[in-house]
Design a protein around this motif. Structure first.
Motif, PDB file in Angstrom:
ATOM      1  N   GLU A 112       3.192  23.984 -16.133  1.00  0.00           N
ATOM      2  CA  GLU A 112       1.929  24.457 -15.580  1.00  0.00           C
ATOM      3  C   GLU A 112       0.783  23.815 -16.346  1.00  0.00           C
ATOM      4  O   GLU A 112       0.625  24.027 -17.548  1.00  0.00           O
ATOM      5  CB  GLU A 112       1.844  25.980 -15.684  1.00  0.00           C
ATOM      6  N   TRP A 113      -0.022  23.012 -15.643  1.00  0.00           N
ATOM      7  CA  TRP A 113      -1.119  22.284 -16.288  1.00  0.00           C
ATOM      8  C   TRP A 113      -2.459  22.789 -15.785  1.00  0.00           C
ATOM      9  O   TRP A 113      -2.605  23.168 -14.626  1.00  0.00           O
ATOM     10  CB  TRP A 113      -1.005  20.790 -16.013  1.00  0.00           C
ATOM     11  N   LYS A 114      -3.429  22.785 -16.675  1.00  0.00           N
ATOM     12  CA  LYS A 114      -4.793  23.167 -16.316  1.00  0.00           C
ATOM     13  C   LYS A 114      -5.756  22.114 -16.878  1.00  0.00           C
ATOM     14  O   LYS A 114      -5.646  21.703 -18.036  1.00  0.00           O
ATOM     15  CB  LYS A 114      -5.150  24.539 -16.878  1.00  0.00           C
ATOM     16  N   LYS A 115      -6.690  21.683 -16.038  1.00  0.00           N
ATOM     17  CA  LYS A 115      -7.732  20.761 -16.479  1.00  0.00           C
ATOM     18  C   LYS A 115      -8.868  21.591 -17.070  1.00  0.00           C
ATOM     19  O   LYS A 115      -9.471  22.416 -16.391  1.00  0.00           O
ATOM     20  CB  LYS A 115      -8.229  19.920 -15.310  1.00  0.00           C
ATOM     21  N   VAL A 116      -9.162  21.395 -18.361  1.00  0.00           N
ATOM     22  CA  VAL A 116     -10.173  22.206 -19.029  1.00  0.00           C
ATOM     23  C   VAL A 116     -11.458  21.438 -19.306  1.00  0.00           C
ATOM     24  O   VAL A 116     -12.452  22.013 -19.731  1.00  0.00           O
ATOM     25  CB  VAL A 116      -9.632  22.802 -20.349  1.00  0.00           C
ATOM     26  N   CYS A 117     -11.423  20.144 -19.088  1.00  0.00           N
ATOM     27  CA  CYS A 117     -12.611  19.343 -19.343  1.00  0.00           C
ATOM     28  C   CYS A 117     -12.581  18.110 -18.463  1.00  0.00           C
ATOM     29  O   CYS A 117     -11.571  17.423 -18.375  1.00  0.00           O
ATOM     30  CB  CYS A 117     -12.687  18.925 -20.816  1.00  0.00           C
ATOM     31  N   SER A 118     -13.679  17.846 -17.805  1.00  0.00           N
ATOM     32  CA  SER A 118     -13.857  16.606 -17.058  1.00  0.00           C
ATOM     33  C   SER A 118     -15.351  16.326 -17.080  1.00  0.00           C
ATOM     34  O   SER A 118     -16.091  16.803 -16.207  1.00  0.00           O
ATOM     35  CB  SER A 118     -13.328  16.742 -15.627  1.00  0.00           C
ATOM     36  N   ALA A 119     -15.801  15.595 -18.097  1.00  0.00           N
ATOM     37  CA  ALA A 119     -17.229  15.462 -18.326  1.00  0.00           C
ATOM     38  C   ALA A 119     -17.535  14.198 -19.111  1.00  0.00           C
ATOM     39  O   ALA A 119     -16.672  13.674 -19.815  1.00  0.00           O
ATOM     40  CB  ALA A 119     -17.748  16.681 -19.089  1.00  0.00           C
ATOM     41  N   PRO A 120     -18.764  13.698 -19.013  1.00  0.00           N
ATOM     42  CA  PRO A 120     -19.171  12.548 -19.827  1.00  0.00           C
ATOM     43  C   PRO A 120     -19.220  12.934 -21.302  1.00  0.00           C
ATOM     44  O   PRO A 120     -19.481  14.087 -21.652  1.00  0.00           O
ATOM     45  CB  PRO A 120     -20.576  12.218 -19.302  1.00  0.00           C
ATOM     46  N   LEU A 121     -18.953  11.970 -22.169  1.00  0.00           N
ATOM     47  CA  LEU A 121     -19.049  12.212 -23.609  1.00  0.00           C
ATOM     48  C   LEU A 121     -20.505  12.362 -24.059  1.00  0.00           C
ATOM     49  O   LEU A 121     -20.836  13.175 -24.897  1.00  0.00           O
ATOM     50  CB  LEU A 121     -18.386  11.076 -24.384  1.00  0.00           C
ATOM     51  N   ARG A 122     -21.367  11.525 -23.540  1.00  0.00           N
ATOM     52  CA  ARG A 122     -22.792  11.569 -23.876  1.00  0.00           C
ATOM     53  C   ARG A 122     -23.032  11.523 -25.369  1.00  0.00           C
ATOM     54  O   ARG A 122     -23.801  12.304 -25.939  1.00  0.00           O
ATOM     55  CB  ARG A 122     -23.441  12.821 -23.279  1.00  0.00           C
ATOM     56  N   GLY A 123     -22.351  10.613 -26.052  1.00  0.00           N
ATOM     57  CA  GLY A 123     -22.594  10.396 -27.473  1.00  0.00           C
ATOM     58  C   GLY A 123     -21.693  11.170 -28.409  1.00  0.00           C
ATOM     59  O   GLY A 123     -21.610  10.861 -29.591  1.00  0.00           O
ATOM     60  N   ALA A 124     -21.001  12.183 -27.923  1.00  0.00           N
ATOM     61  CA  ALA A 124     -20.091  12.947 -28.777  1.00  0.00           C
ATOM     62  C   ALA A 124     -18.832  12.122 -29.042  1.00  0.00           C
ATOM     63  O   ALA A 124     -18.442  11.285 -28.239  1.00  0.00           O
ATOM     64  CB  ALA A 124     -19.720  14.265 -28.115  1.00  0.00           C
ATOM     65  N   SER A 125     -18.188  12.373 -30.187  1.00  0.00           N
ATOM     66  CA  SER A 125     -16.922  11.703 -30.456  1.00  0.00           C
ATOM     67  C   SER A 125     -15.826  12.373 -29.644  1.00  0.00           C
ATOM     68  O   SER A 125     -15.939  13.540 -29.244  1.00  0.00           O
ATOM     69  CB  SER A 125     -16.579  11.773 -31.945  1.00  0.00           C
ATOM     70  N   VAL A 126     -14.742  11.621 -29.406  1.00  0.00           N
ATOM     71  CA  VAL A 126     -13.617  12.178 -28.653  1.00  0.00           C
ATOM     72  C   VAL A 126     -13.038  13.383 -29.380  1.00  0.00           C
ATOM     73  O   VAL A 126     -12.741  14.417 -28.771  1.00  0.00           O
ATOM     74  CB  VAL A 126     -12.536  11.110 -28.434  1.00  0.00           C
ATOM     75  N   LEU A 127     -12.867  13.266 -30.689  1.00  0.00           N
ATOM     76  CA  LEU A 127     -12.263  14.351 -31.455  1.00  0.00           C
ATOM     77  C   LEU A 127     -13.114  15.615 -31.375  1.00  0.00           C
ATOM     78  O   LEU A 127     -12.595  16.721 -31.202  1.00  0.00           O
ATOM     79  CB  LEU A 127     -12.077  13.919 -32.913  1.00  0.00           C
ATOM     80  N   GLU A 128     -14.432  15.478 -31.466  1.00  0.00           N
ATOM     81  CA  GLU A 128     -15.327  16.629 -31.338  1.00  0.00           C
ATOM     82  C   GLU A 128     -15.180  17.269 -29.967  1.00  0.00           C
ATOM     83  O   GLU A 128     -15.129  18.499 -29.832  1.00  0.00           O
ATOM     84  CB  GLU A 128     -16.774  16.198 -31.548  1.00  0.00           C
ATOM     85  N   ALA A 129     -15.132  16.429 -28.934  1.00  0.00           N
ATOM     86  CA  ALA A 129     -15.025  16.940 -27.571  1.00  0.00           C
ATOM     87  C   ALA A 129     -13.716  17.696 -27.358  1.00  0.00           C
ATOM     88  O   ALA A 129     -13.685  18.761 -26.742  1.00  0.00           O
ATOM     89  CB  ALA A 129     -15.144  15.792 -26.578  1.00  0.00           C
TER      90      ALA A 129
END
Length: 289
Positions: A112-129
């Motif tokens: 069972e999978w859920k998508k919890v984020c689908s958004a531009p980074l807008r300068g944030a690091s991947v790890l932070e996001a």
């Protein structure tokens, strides 16, 4: 339970609905004897939706019916966490980070999978996001291992479930590394629906399993499939019932004897150019042809 992806404030991004149940199989395809450093088209194999012991569709899809897309997956060493840059163009440009989390796993493999984020980074690091999107998941790795998947996907609705067949061309790389395409191609077959029982039924029919098949029946069928594919050479992954995160980790693990410094890449920034001819550092390069 889940927060929206950094840096989008929670009141500006809609809550993402559950994706449902997924029963996904990954297969390594035969490597062409004439393969060099580029990935050749694989020779015909019977294990596809129009083949196998009990074909589910009458014929292979037409080229016009295929969806072409390139995604870059970031490996975090957690098979219940999927992180990728979605729909990367030929220049390596993307503005969309997608994060999925896996919930319940059934005893016969449905996830069972859920998508919890689908958004531009807008300068944030991947790890932070990622940490903001799934604060309850311990993220130890920094996602510096990148795997690019060029996909040719076809789907069809089969009364209660969607069946999918996707051809995969795989390349490994990351920031400061040139993309290196594996000579082996892969295929994923997936059954997705609101109820796992329909997915089990379709998989069992396709592989000729008993009506109330159990995991040992499936394991026997998968072992027979692996016997028909040479397991030497880089990138071989045994047939597995799993999600994309585990498959990506398995591909990287298969390359470790040839690329012992795969985990030495710097932390990720924007996706690198997708062109093999793009200028890049030779740091971490290895011979995977």
């Amino acid at each position: 339970k889940y927060q929206d992806c950094t840096p989008c404030p929670s009141d500006s991004s809609p809550r993402l609905a559950p994706m449902g149940w997924e029963l996904r199989l990954f297969l390594s395809l035969p490597v062409s004897p004439s393969s060099t450093t580029t990935a050749p088209a694989p020779p015909p194999v019977s294990l596809e939706l129009c083949g196998g012991p009990q074909p589910l569709v009458a014929s292979a899809p037409k080229a016009s019916e295929l969806e072409a897309r390139t995604d870059i997956y970031l490996e975090f060493g957690e098979e219940a966490l999927g992180v990728k840059f979605r729909d990367v163009d030929e220049h390596g440009s993307t503005h969309l980070l997608e994060v999925k989390v896996r919930g319940t796993v059934k005893k016969r493999g449905a996830e069972e999978w859920k998508k919890v984020c689908s958004a531009p980074l807008r300068g944030a690091s991947v790890l932070e996001a990622v940490r903001r999107a799934v604060p309850e998941v311990s993220v130890a790795a920094d996602g510096s291992q990148w795997v690019r998947l060029k996909k040719q996907r076809w789907q069809q609705d089969m009364r209660g479930a969607v069946v999918e067949q996707t051809e995969l061309e795989v390349a490994v790389g990351g920031e400061g590394r040139e993309w290196q395409t594996l000579p082996r191609r892969y295929r994923t077959i997936c059954f997705e629906g609101k109820k796992p029982d329909r997915c089990y039924e379709l998989l069992g029919n396709w592989l000729g399993l008993p009506e109330d098949w159990e995991m040992h029946d499936l394991e026997g069928a998968l072992a027979a499939l692996a016997a028909g594919v040479a397991q030497d050479g880089p990138g071989f992954v045994a047939p597995c019932l799993c999600g994309y995160p585990r498959f990506v980790s398995a591909v990287l693990a298969s390359l470790e004897p040839l690329c012992p410094d795969l985990d030495a890449a710097p932390s990720p920034g924007p996706p690198p150019p997708t062109s093999e001819a793009a200028a890049a550092s030779d740091a971490g390069r290895c011979d995977i042809a």
